[in-house]
Write a protein that holds these residues in place. Structure first.
Motif, short mmCIF file in Angstrom:
data_model
loop_
_atom_site.label_atom_id
_atom_site.label_comp_id
_atom_site.label_asym_id
_atom_site.label_seq_id
_atom_site.Cartn_x
_atom_site.Cartn_y
_atom_site.Cartn_z
N ARG A 1 8.69 44.53 49.08
CA ARG A 1 8.75 43.28 48.31
C ARG A 1 7.35 42.70 48.16
O ARG A 1 6.52 42.78 49.09
N THR B 1 11.54 50.42 49.83
CA THR B 1 11.29 49.31 48.91
C THR B 1 10.38 48.29 49.58
O THR B 1 10.65 47.86 50.71
N ARG C 1 5.09 39.23 46.11
CA ARG C 1 5.27 37.91 45.51
C ARG C 1 4.06 37.52 44.68
O ARG C 1 2.99 38.14 44.77
N ARG D 1 9.86 43.87 43.53
CA ARG D 1 10.10 44.97 44.46
C ARG D 1 9.46 46.25 43.93
O ARG D 1 9.61 46.58 42.75
N THR E 1 8.33 49.80 39.44
CA THR E 1 8.61 48.37 39.56
C THR E 1 8.85 47.80 38.17
O THR E 1 8.51 48.42 37.16
#
Length: 256
Positions: free
Chosen positions: A245, A243, A247, A230, A162
């Motif tokens: 995701r 992948t 936050r 990601r 990442t």
């Protein structure tokens, strides 16, 4: 930025032919100063490909020496360098590969205490370390210093990569996530076995290390979409990429 010499133009011709990079992008690589944490399984391909790509200055921080059991995956070293400091062995290999690249060696482990000294003068950091203390120290220090960080990890037959720029906002205006948003705290000591305890397939470190080098090249030249927010996962046994995701987590005060 310094102009490319005729030798460099010939050496990097395949890069320069790419419209996304061209001569201007190659000059950005030449001007870049990248610190690579660890000259082991992940650091080896990172250093090799960034040196071949023409990154002007490569910093290498590692306190270990080359051993016979390293050579199955740490391909920047060889039988003749067993017993040498990894930083020296890697620097010598880089000089043979590309004499246009300058190396800066730190024969010590990256930590919260050494971070300020190691990060000074660099504009991008790549973490190829093999322990959680270093990973968290690198993530915290680069966030505080406003430096992008490419970080990867491997275990047995799987790996991940990442890219972190938590000091900036994303295209949606929200702050980019931190490393601790992905991994809030290190696992309890002894829970995750080391490569020496569990084993690792050597080519896996080449796959993940090469992906890390590609992320770094994207950041330096400003092309493509880095893995910010990601996490790229690779399962070598099934040859499958996924992948995930993630936050920035809201603070407790904001949540209230």
């Amino acid at each position: 930025m310094d102009p490319l010499t005729s030798d460099e133009i010939a050496r990097y011709q395949r890069h320069i032919l790419l419209p996304e990079i061209g001569g201007a992008g190659q000059q950005k690589l030449k001007a870049a100063r990248v610190l690579v944490i660890g000259a082991g399984g992940l650091g080896a391909p990172v250093l090799q490909y960034l040196a071949a790509a023409g990154v002007g200055t490569l910093g290498i921080t590692d306190d270990d020496r080359v051993s016979l059991s390293n050579l199955q995956r740490q391909v920047i070293h060889d039988t003749g360098t067993i017993g040498e400091l990894k930083t020296q062995s890697a620097a010598d290999a880089i000089a043979r590969l590309n004499p246009h690249v300058r190396t800066v060696r730190f024969e010590e482990r990256f930590s919260a205490d050494t971070a300020a000294r190691h990060l000074a003068g660099f504009d991008l950091v790549i973490d190829g370390s093999d322990n959680f203390d270093t990973r968290y120290a690198a993530a915290d220090a680069t966030e505080a210093a406003h430096l992008p960080l490419v970080t990867g990890a491997v275990g047995r037959f799987d790996g991940s990569v990442t890219t972190l720029k938590p000091y900036e906002n994303g295209t949606d205006g929200a702050p980019n996530p931190r490393y601790r948003d992905l991994f809030p705290a290190p696992p309890p000591e002894g829970l995750i076995p080391s490569c020496a305890e569990a084993g690792i397939i050597g080519a896996l470190t080449g796959v993940i290390g090469t992906l890390m080098a590609m992320e770094a090249i994207k950041l330096m030249t400003g092309i493509g979409e880095p893995l910010i927010g990601r996490l790229l996962l690779y399962d070598a046994l099934t040859a499958r990429f996924e992948t995930i995701r993630y936050r920035r987590k809201r603070s407790k005060v904001a949540a209230e």
